[in-house]
Structures are given as structure tokens and as C-alpha cells.
Design a protein around this motif. Structure first.
Motif, PDB file in Angstrom:
ATOM      1  N   GLY A   1      61.754  85.042   5.224  1.00 28.83           N
ATOM      2  CA  GLY A   1      61.499  86.615   5.380  1.00 28.83           C
ATOM      3  C   GLY A   1      61.057  87.299   4.050  1.00 28.83           C
ATOM      4  O   GLY A   1      60.948  88.115   3.690  1.00 28.83           O
ATOM      5  N   GLY A   2      60.670  86.346   2.882  1.00 28.73           N
ATOM      6  CA  GLY A   2      60.324  86.822   1.600  1.00 28.73           C
ATOM      7  C   GLY A   2      60.133  85.639   0.810  1.00 28.73           C
ATOM      8  O   GLY A   2      60.078  84.203   1.250  1.00 28.73           O
ATOM      9  N   CYS A   3      60.019  86.018  -0.580  1.00 24.49           N
ATOM     10  CA  CYS A   3      59.432  84.918  -1.509  1.00 24.49           C
ATOM     11  C   CYS A   3      60.741  84.706  -2.337  1.00 24.49           C
ATOM     12  O   CYS A   3      61.696  85.511  -2.503  1.00 24.49           O
ATOM     13  N   GLY A   4      60.831  83.533  -2.857  1.00 26.25           N
ATOM     14  CA  GLY A   4      61.744  83.230  -3.902  1.00 26.25           C
ATOM     15  C   GLY A   4      62.073  81.741  -4.074  1.00 26.25           C
ATOM     16  O   GLY A   4      61.255  80.934  -3.598  1.00 26.25           O
ATOM     17  N   THR A   5      63.380  81.309  -4.473  1.00 26.08           N
ATOM     18  CA  THR A   5      63.339  79.874  -4.666  1.00 26.08           C
ATOM     19  C   THR A   5      64.347  79.270  -3.607  1.00 26.08           C
ATOM     20  O   THR A   5      65.347  79.724  -3.376  1.00 26.08           O
ATOM     21  N   LEU A   6      63.885  78.291  -2.886  1.00 28.23           N
ATOM     22  CA  LEU A   6      64.620  77.594  -1.941  1.00 28.23           C
ATOM     23  C   LEU A   6      65.714  76.792  -2.407  1.00 28.23           C
ATOM     24  O   LEU A   6      65.340  75.920  -3.433  1.00 28.23           O
ATOM     25  N   MET A   7      66.861  76.724  -2.333  1.00 32.82           N
ATOM     26  CA  MET A   7      68.085  76.000  -3.051  1.00 32.82           C
ATOM     27  C   MET A   7      68.839  75.228  -2.016  1.00 32.82           C
ATOM     28  O   MET A   7      68.872  75.884  -0.843  1.00 32.82           O
ATOM     29  N   THR A   8      69.352  74.091  -2.224  1.00 31.19           N
ATOM     30  CA  THR A   8      70.219  73.383  -1.089  1.00 31.19           C
ATOM     31  C   THR A   8      71.246  72.556  -1.900  1.00 31.19           C
ATOM     32  O   THR A   8      71.201  72.283  -2.977  1.00 31.19           O
ATOM     33  N   ASN A   9      72.098  72.065  -0.909  1.00 32.75           N
ATOM     34  CA  ASN A   9      72.971  70.959  -1.554  1.00 32.75           C
ATOM     35  C   ASN A   9      73.773  70.387  -0.334  1.00 32.75           C
ATOM     36  O   ASN A   9      73.820  71.099   0.655  1.00 32.75           O
ATOM     37  N   ASP A  10      74.443  69.463  -0.415  1.00 42.14           N
ATOM     38  CA  ASP A  10      75.382  68.934   0.596  1.00 42.14           C
ATOM     39  C   ASP A  10      76.541  69.571   0.374  1.00 42.14           C
ATOM     40  O   ASP A  10      77.229  69.908  -0.583  1.00 42.14           O
ATOM     41  N   ILE A  11      76.870  70.112   1.618  1.00 41.74           N
ATOM     42  CA  ILE A  11      78.237  71.184   2.091  1.00 41.74           C
ATOM     43  C   ILE A  11      79.273  70.320   1.182  1.00 41.74           C
ATOM     44  O   ILE A  11      80.276  71.061   0.546  1.00 41.74           O
ATOM     45  N   GLU A  12      79.634  69.043   1.647  1.00 38.33           N
ATOM     46  CA  GLU A  12      80.934  68.514   0.847  1.00 38.33           C
ATOM     47  C   GLU A  12      80.922  68.558  -0.355  1.00 38.33           C
ATOM     48  O   GLU A  12      82.053  68.623  -1.117  1.00 38.33           O
ATOM     49  N   GLN A  13      79.720  68.324  -1.359  1.00 39.78           N
ATOM     50  CA  GLN A  13      79.786  68.126  -2.703  1.00 39.78           C
ATOM     51  C   GLN A  13      79.944  69.529  -3.208  1.00 39.78           C
ATOM     52  O   GLN A  13      80.854  69.722  -4.190  1.00 39.78           O
ATOM     53  N   VAL A  14      79.290  70.634  -2.410  1.00 44.30           N
ATOM     54  CA  VAL A  14      79.661  72.181  -2.982  1.00 44.30           C
ATOM     55  C   VAL A  14      81.175  72.278  -3.004  1.00 44.30           C
ATOM     56  O   VAL A  14      81.521  73.006  -3.642  1.00 44.30           O
ATOM     57  N   LEU A  15      81.424  72.180  -1.731  1.00 42.46           N
ATOM     58  CA  LEU A  15      83.286  72.303  -1.381  1.00 42.46           C
ATOM     59  C   LEU A  15      84.169  71.692  -2.525  1.00 42.46           C
ATOM     60  O   LEU A  15      85.046  72.172  -2.786  1.00 42.46           O
ATOM     61  N   GLN A  16      83.761  70.237  -2.890  1.00 41.67           N
ATOM     62  CA  GLN A  16      84.463  69.622  -3.625  1.00 41.67           C
ATOM     63  C   GLN A  16      84.564  70.483  -5.390  1.00 41.67           C
ATOM     64  O   GLN A  16      85.662  70.697  -5.683  1.00 41.67           O
TER      65      GLN A  16
END
Length: 157
Positions: free
Chosen positions: A123-138
Motif C-alpha cells: 500500500g505504499g513506498c518504503g524499504t522492505l525488511m525481513t528476517n527469520d522469526i527465530e533469530q529475531v526472537l532470540q
């Protein structure tokens, strides 16, 4: 949708996060997160023991943590979101915030023809960001435990 409310006043909404689990793939699509500073200040005034809401990554980290746990419980492996580009200063702040939180930049979603599919999803412009959920939770678990230890030391002094 996850909502954080004041312990003393459940009508006082401190913030929320919205998203959904994509039907295809195991991706948690985090759509929007908002924390209300005025609600945090109000919660502090009402409760002398309330010291949160201004710490490292603040209450946003906690409601996002619950969102990630929901994703894991429903088979998601990856989280994605768009650091929206409404204003250059805010966009840079969002990217810095989410990099600090453990996310990686994927690409910029702009106004070019190749970006139309992503624009329809986000729905807009911006920077797509991601990561593995397990890594973020740790990473976040370490942050939360560290903050808890600091609070316990302060309360014992």
C-alpha cells in the motif's frame, strides 16, 4: 492484531500492531505498528511503578514479540514488513530502528513499474525488511532479559 493497554486503565491503549499470516508460504506480514506517546505519559502519571515505555525499543518490542510468537505458533518462519517512506527523516528513523531490532533490508519499493506488485501488497513506498522469526526472537529475548535484570537491580537499590 495485538494491543498493549495500561495495567491500571485498560481503556488507555498504549499501542498496537497489525498484520496477518500470508496464505501462501510461511510468512508473517506485519502491516502496521503504532505506539502512542501521550498514552505512555498518561500511564506513567497514573502508576508510579511504571518505568517502561521509554527503554530500549520500548513497548513496541513487547507487542511485536507477542506477534512473532503468534507467527511461530502458526507455522511462520519469516517476518516481513515495509518501513514506510512518508517522509525522508521518518523513513531513515524506521530503517535504523528495525535494523537495531535485528531486521535486514531487502529492497526499496518505489514508484516504478516493477514495484507495482509490492505496492499492491504493502500500500505504499518504503524499504522492505525481513528476517527469520527465530533469530529475531532470540535477539529480543536477550534484550528483554537484560532489561529485566537492570530493573531488578534498580528496585533492590
Amino acid at each position: 492484531r495485538g494491543v498493549a493497554v495500561s495495567k491500571k486503565d485498560p481503556e488507555n491503549i498504549l499501542g498496537y500492531i497489525e498484520g496477518f499470516i500470508r496464505p501462501a508460504g510461511k510468512v508473517l506480514h506485519a502491516d502496521k505498528m503504532e505506539i502512542f506517546k501521550s498514552a505512555l505519559y498518561s500511564a506513567r502519571r497514573e502508576n508510579d511503578s511504571f518505568t517502561g515505555g521509554g527503554t530500549y525499543l520500548g513497548p513496541g518490542l513487547l507487542i511485536a514479540f507477542v506477534c512473532l510468537l503468534h507467527g511461530i505458533e502458526n507455522g511462520c518462519q519469516t517476518i516481513e514488513f515495509l518501513a514506510i517512506d512518508d517522509a525522508e527523516f521518518q523513513h531513515k528513523r524506521l530503517i535504523r530502528y528495525y535494523k537495531t531490532a535485528g531486521f535486514e533490508e531487502v529492497r526499496y519499493v518505489g514508484e516504478e513499474l516493477k514495484d507495482i506488485p509490492d505496492r499492491l501488497v504493502w500500500g505504499g513506498c518504503g524499504t522492505l525488511m525481513t528476517n527469520d522469526i527465530e533469530q529475531v526472537l532470540q535477539k529480543w529475548t536477550r534484550i528483554i532479559r537484560g532489561a529485566n535484570r537492570r530493573m531488578e537491580r534498580e528496585n533492590n537499590e
